[in-house]
Design a protein around this motif. Structure first.
Motif, PDB file in Angstrom:
ATOM      1  N   ARG A  47       0.840  -1.205   0.000  1.00  0.00           N
ATOM      2  CA  ARG A  47       0.000   0.000   0.000  1.00  0.00           C
ATOM      3  C   ARG A  47       0.874   1.254   0.000  1.00  0.00           C
ATOM      4  O   ARG A  47       2.001   1.253   0.499  1.00  0.00           O
ATOM      5  CB  ARG A  47      -0.918   0.035   1.223  1.00  0.00           C
ATOM      6  CG  ARG A  47      -1.824  -1.144   1.352  1.00  0.00           C
ATOM      7  CD  ARG A  47      -2.827  -1.147   0.227  1.00  0.00           C
ATOM      8  NE  ARG A  47      -3.648  -2.340   0.300  1.00  0.00           N
ATOM      9  CZ  ARG A  47      -4.903  -2.360  -0.043  1.00  0.00           C
ATOM     10  NH1 ARG A  47      -5.495  -1.293  -0.494  1.00  0.00           N
ATOM     11  NH2 ARG A  47      -5.575  -3.485   0.032  1.00  0.00           N
ATOM     12  N   THR A  48       0.336   2.343  -0.544  1.00  0.00           N
ATOM     13  CA  THR A  48       1.109   3.582  -0.649  1.00  0.00           C
ATOM     14  C   THR A  48       1.024   4.439   0.614  1.00  0.00           C
ATOM     15  O   THR A  48       1.913   5.257   0.850  1.00  0.00           O
ATOM     16  CB  THR A  48       0.623   4.412  -1.849  1.00  0.00           C
ATOM     17  OG1 THR A  48      -0.775   4.663  -1.706  1.00  0.00           O
ATOM     18  CG2 THR A  48       0.889   3.667  -3.147  1.00  0.00           C
ATOM     19  N   HIS A  49      -0.010   4.260   1.421  1.00  0.00           N
ATOM     20  CA  HIS A  49      -0.130   5.053   2.639  1.00  0.00           C
ATOM     21  C   HIS A  49       0.998   4.673   3.594  1.00  0.00           C
ATOM     22  O   HIS A  49       1.257   3.502   3.861  1.00  0.00           O
ATOM     23  CB  HIS A  49      -1.487   4.800   3.298  1.00  0.00           C
ATOM     24  CG  HIS A  49      -1.772   5.725   4.436  1.00  0.00           C
ATOM     25  ND1 HIS A  49      -1.284   5.513   5.706  1.00  0.00           N
ATOM     26  CD2 HIS A  49      -2.491   6.868   4.493  1.00  0.00           C
ATOM     27  CE1 HIS A  49      -1.690   6.485   6.498  1.00  0.00           C
ATOM     28  NE2 HIS A  49      -2.442   7.320   5.782  1.00  0.00           N
ATOM     29  N   VAL A  50       1.673   5.693   4.113  1.00  0.00           N
ATOM     30  CA  VAL A  50       2.863   5.468   4.931  1.00  0.00           C
ATOM     31  C   VAL A  50       2.551   4.651   6.180  1.00  0.00           C
ATOM     32  O   VAL A  50       3.298   3.725   6.534  1.00  0.00           O
ATOM     33  CB  VAL A  50       3.514   6.824   5.315  1.00  0.00           C
ATOM     34  CG1 VAL A  50       4.679   6.615   6.262  1.00  0.00           C
ATOM     35  CG2 VAL A  50       3.943   7.567   4.083  1.00  0.00           C
ATOM     36  N   ILE A  52       0.032   2.527   6.759  1.00  0.00           N
ATOM     37  CA  ILE A  52      -0.342   1.147   6.450  1.00  0.00           C
ATOM     38  C   ILE A  52       0.892   0.360   6.022  1.00  0.00           C
ATOM     39  O   ILE A  52       1.070  -0.795   6.416  1.00  0.00           O
ATOM     40  CB  ILE A  52      -1.437   1.123   5.362  1.00  0.00           C
ATOM     41  CG1 ILE A  52      -2.715   1.757   5.914  1.00  0.00           C
ATOM     42  CG2 ILE A  52      -1.711  -0.293   4.902  1.00  0.00           C
ATOM     43  CD1 ILE A  52      -3.822   1.915   4.909  1.00  0.00           C
ATOM     44  N   HIS A  53       1.748   0.987   5.230  1.00  0.00           N
ATOM     45  CA  HIS A  53       2.999   0.341   4.818  1.00  0.00           C
ATOM     46  C   HIS A  53       3.864  -0.001   6.042  1.00  0.00           C
ATOM     47  O   HIS A  53       4.408  -1.098   6.139  1.00  0.00           O
ATOM     48  CB  HIS A  53       3.759   1.255   3.859  1.00  0.00           C
ATOM     49  CG  HIS A  53       5.017   0.666   3.320  1.00  0.00           C
ATOM     50  ND1 HIS A  53       5.022  -0.239   2.288  1.00  0.00           N
ATOM     51  CD2 HIS A  53       6.310   0.835   3.686  1.00  0.00           C
ATOM     52  CE1 HIS A  53       6.277  -0.596   2.037  1.00  0.00           C
ATOM     53  NE2 HIS A  53       7.075   0.041   2.873  1.00  0.00           N
TER      54      HIS A  53
END
Length: 101
Positions: A47-50, A52-53
């Motif tokens: 995922r691109t969200h920091v 969530i990553h």
């Protein structure tokens, strides 16, 4: 002289859990749970969200030692389900490749 409490009321460590399976083979649900968690961590790291990553990376970093410990237990007590152990090994391999490269 100190008072010593009577020990006749004490039970053995496993007396209250007669069906405890700590000495048996690794259960199928353990393998499936590890596989699911490893795949979830791989999905979250994509995922691109920091946040969530980062959560995915944290999950994977915590699961690697746990998975290795389960494999050590499987060597000592038996894998239970060899097919499930192989599927978990594939998920662990994908995880290690993702983290290393």
């Amino acid at each position: 002289m100190a008072h010593a409490a009577p020990t006749s009321h004490r039970r053995g460590a496993r007396a209250s859990h007669p069906n405890h399976r700590a000495d048996g083979p690794v259960q199928l649900t353990t393998w499936l749970g590890l596989t699911f968690a490893l795949l979830l961590g791989l999905t979250l790291t994509g995922r691109t969200h920091v946040g969530i990553h980062a959560a995915g990376l944290t999950l994977l970093i915590m699961l690697i030692p746990l998975t290795l410990a389960v494999y050590i237990a499987a060597l000592r007590h038996g894998p239970g389900s060899p097919k499930a152990a192989i599927v978990t090994a594939v998920a662990l391999t994908l995880t290690l490749l993702k983290l290393l490269f």
